[in-house]
Design a protein around this motif. Structure first.
Motif, PDB file in Angstrom:
ATOM      1  N   ALA A  24       0.838  -1.208   0.000  1.00  0.00           N
ATOM      2  CA  ALA A  24       0.000   0.000   0.000  1.00  0.00           C
ATOM      3  C   ALA A  24       0.871   1.256   0.000  1.00  0.00           C
ATOM      4  O   ALA A  24       0.497   2.282  -0.589  1.00  0.00           O
ATOM      5  CB  ALA A  24      -0.926   0.001   1.210  1.00  0.00           C
ATOM      6  N   GLY A  25       2.034   1.165   0.622  1.00  0.00           N
ATOM      7  CA  GLY A  25       2.951   2.303   0.645  1.00  0.00           C
ATOM      8  C   GLY A  25       3.502   2.668  -0.718  1.00  0.00           C
ATOM      9  O   GLY A  25       4.089   3.735  -0.898  1.00  0.00           O
ATOM     10  N   LEU A  26       3.302   1.793  -1.697  1.00  0.00           N
ATOM     11  CA  LEU A  26       3.742   2.097  -3.062  1.00  0.00           C
ATOM     12  C   LEU A  26       2.734   2.957  -3.830  1.00  0.00           C
ATOM     13  O   LEU A  26       3.080   3.543  -4.852  1.00  0.00           O
ATOM     14  CB  LEU A  26       3.996   0.791  -3.829  1.00  0.00           C
ATOM     15  CG  LEU A  26       5.162  -0.041  -3.307  1.00  0.00           C
ATOM     16  CD1 LEU A  26       5.222  -1.375  -4.037  1.00  0.00           C
ATOM     17  CD2 LEU A  26       6.462   0.722  -3.446  1.00  0.00           C
ATOM     18  N   LEU A  27       1.511   3.031  -3.338  1.00  0.00           N
ATOM     19  CA  LEU A  27       0.478   3.795  -4.041  1.00  0.00           C
ATOM     20  C   LEU A  27       0.871   5.253  -4.292  1.00  0.00           C
ATOM     21  O   LEU A  27       0.694   5.744  -5.412  1.00  0.00           O
ATOM     22  CB  LEU A  27      -0.849   3.704  -3.299  1.00  0.00           C
ATOM     23  CG  LEU A  27      -1.526   2.336  -3.356  1.00  0.00           C
ATOM     24  CD1 LEU A  27      -2.771   2.315  -2.461  1.00  0.00           C
ATOM     25  CD2 LEU A  27      -1.888   1.974  -4.785  1.00  0.00           C
ATOM     26  N   PRO A  50       5.003  16.819  -4.001  1.00  0.00           N
ATOM     27  CA  PRO A  50       4.582  15.861  -2.975  1.00  0.00           C
ATOM     28  C   PRO A  50       5.153  14.453  -3.180  1.00  0.00           C
ATOM     29  O   PRO A  50       5.443  13.760  -2.198  1.00  0.00           O
ATOM     30  CB  PRO A  50       3.058  15.850  -3.096  1.00  0.00           C
ATOM     31  CG  PRO A  50       2.726  17.201  -3.646  1.00  0.00           C
ATOM     32  CD  PRO A  50       3.865  17.524  -4.585  1.00  0.00           C
ATOM     33  N   LEU A  51       5.350  14.036  -4.414  1.00  0.00           N
ATOM     34  CA  LEU A  51       5.978  12.738  -4.664  1.00  0.00           C
ATOM     35  C   LEU A  51       7.403  12.749  -4.122  1.00  0.00           C
ATOM     36  O   LEU A  51       7.842  11.796  -3.467  1.00  0.00           O
ATOM     37  CB  LEU A  51       5.981  12.399  -6.158  1.00  0.00           C
ATOM     38  CG  LEU A  51       6.774  11.155  -6.567  1.00  0.00           C
ATOM     39  CD1 LEU A  51       6.271   9.909  -5.846  1.00  0.00           C
ATOM     40  CD2 LEU A  51       6.712  10.971  -8.078  1.00  0.00           C
ATOM     41  N   ALA A  52       8.129  13.825  -4.366  1.00  0.00           N
ATOM     42  CA  ALA A  52       9.499  13.936  -3.854  1.00  0.00           C
ATOM     43  C   ALA A  52       9.505  13.932  -2.327  1.00  0.00           C
ATOM     44  O   ALA A  52      10.347  13.266  -1.710  1.00  0.00           O
ATOM     45  CB  ALA A  52      10.166  15.198  -4.395  1.00  0.00           C
ATOM     46  N   VAL A  53       8.587  14.639  -1.714  1.00  0.00           N
ATOM     47  CA  VAL A  53       8.516  14.663  -0.248  1.00  0.00           C
ATOM     48  C   VAL A  53       8.234  13.261   0.281  1.00  0.00           C
ATOM     49  O   VAL A  53       8.849  12.818   1.254  1.00  0.00           O
ATOM     50  CB  VAL A  53       7.453  15.672   0.236  1.00  0.00           C
ATOM     51  CG1 VAL A  53       7.179  15.513   1.724  1.00  0.00           C
ATOM     52  CG2 VAL A  53       7.890  17.095  -0.085  1.00  0.00           C
ATOM     53  N   LEU A 106      16.507  10.967  -5.547  1.00  0.00           N
ATOM     54  CA  LEU A 106      15.709  10.120  -4.665  1.00  0.00           C
ATOM     55  C   LEU A 106      15.632   8.686  -5.189  1.00  0.00           C
ATOM     56  O   LEU A 106      15.775   7.730  -4.422  1.00  0.00           O
ATOM     57  CB  LEU A 106      14.305  10.712  -4.508  1.00  0.00           C
ATOM     58  CG  LEU A 106      14.259  12.027  -3.725  1.00  0.00           C
ATOM     59  CD1 LEU A 106      12.968  12.774  -3.992  1.00  0.00           C
ATOM     60  CD2 LEU A 106      14.451  11.769  -2.234  1.00  0.00           C
ATOM     61  N   GLY A 107      15.443   8.530  -6.500  1.00  0.00           N
ATOM     62  CA  GLY A 107      15.400   7.190  -7.084  1.00  0.00           C
ATOM     63  C   GLY A 107      16.721   6.461  -6.920  1.00  0.00           C
ATOM     64  O   GLY A 107      16.749   5.275  -6.558  1.00  0.00           O
ATOM     65  N   ALA A 138      12.121  -1.356  -6.493  1.00  0.00           N
ATOM     66  CA  ALA A 138      11.903  -1.343  -7.943  1.00  0.00           C
ATOM     67  C   ALA A 138      10.776  -0.384  -8.311  1.00  0.00           C
ATOM     68  O   ALA A 138      10.934   0.465  -9.200  1.00  0.00           O
ATOM     69  CB  ALA A 138      11.603  -2.755  -8.441  1.00  0.00           C
ATOM     70  N   VAL A 139       9.662  -0.485  -7.623  1.00  0.00           N
ATOM     71  CA  VAL A 139       8.513   0.368  -7.948  1.00  0.00           C
ATOM     72  C   VAL A 139       8.771   1.812  -7.539  1.00  0.00           C
ATOM     73  O   VAL A 139       8.489   2.751  -8.307  1.00  0.00           O
ATOM     74  CB  VAL A 139       7.229  -0.175  -7.288  1.00  0.00           C
ATOM     75  CG1 VAL A 139       6.062   0.789  -7.471  1.00  0.00           C
ATOM     76  CG2 VAL A 139       6.875  -1.542  -7.860  1.00  0.00           C
ATOM     77  N   GLY A 140       9.320   2.020  -6.362  1.00  0.00           N
ATOM     78  CA  GLY A 140       9.570   3.381  -5.881  1.00  0.00           C
ATOM     79  C   GLY A 140      10.591   4.126  -6.730  1.00  0.00           C
ATOM     80  O   GLY A 140      10.360   5.275  -7.128  1.00  0.00           O
ATOM     81  N   SER A 141      11.697   3.484  -7.025  1.00  0.00           N
ATOM     82  CA  SER A 141      12.727   4.176  -7.817  1.00  0.00           C
ATOM     83  C   SER A 141      12.265   4.383  -9.250  1.00  0.00           C
ATOM     84  O   SER A 141      12.481   5.468  -9.816  1.00  0.00           O
ATOM     85  CB  SER A 141      14.055   3.402  -7.773  1.00  0.00           C
ATOM     86  OG  SER A 141      13.902   2.106  -8.269  1.00  0.00           O
TER      87      SER A 141
END
Length: 151
Positions: A24-27, A50-53, A106-107, A138-141
């Motif tokens: 869920a934290g990947l949403l 906000p994505l960067a934060v 960040l990635g 993988a998903v976050g970066s």
């Protein structure tokens, strides 16, 4: 309690609740990256920021895990504490950068955290968490890189 007893009492891996919450934290990553490409250009900073934060907050929590691992040891390694602050500091710098550059930082830092965790987690009885960590990385970066490309 000895180190062996601590490891024996430690969970063997993520329980179902941790897995669901981890995914869920990947949403916010996926939604943020998608919105960068879908919204009007004038709105992109209000999505990319906000994505960067969020990515910066995730980095801070990844560093905090190392503090937690150190706190479980009778004689903690100073390296755990030192590394533990690096992701938060890099995340802080990246968040104040323009999104096209900060999201790349960040990635890259998410990948670097995973690389460190692959070495550290097995030494602390947490190797079974690496599958979830890999998927989250993988998903976050990838989300950060795609959003950077869209800014």
């Amino acid at each position: 309690m000895s180190g062996a007893a601590n490891r024996a009492a430690a969970p063997q891996g993520p329980n179902p609740v941790a897995l669901k919450l981890g995914y869920a934290g990947l949403l916010p990553f996926v939604l943020g990256a998608a919105l960068v490409w879908l919204v009007h250009r004038q709105v992109v900073p209000h999505v990319a920021g906000p994505l960067a934060v969020y990515a910066g907050m995730v980095l801070a929590s990844l560093g905090g895990v190392h503090w937690g691992l150190g706190m479980r040891q009778a004689v903690p390694s100073p390296a755990l504490y030192a590394w533990g602050v690096v992701p938060a500091l890099v995340g802080w710098v990246a968040v104040v950068m323009p999104p096209h550059a900060g999201l790349v930082v960040l990635g890259v830092m998410l990948v670097a955290c995973y690389a460190v965790d692959r070495r550290v987690y097995p030494r602390h009885g947490a190797a079974s968490w690496l599958v979830l960590r890999f998927r989250q990385t993988a998903v976050g970066s990838l989300s950060c890189f795609l959003a950077a490309a869209g800014t």
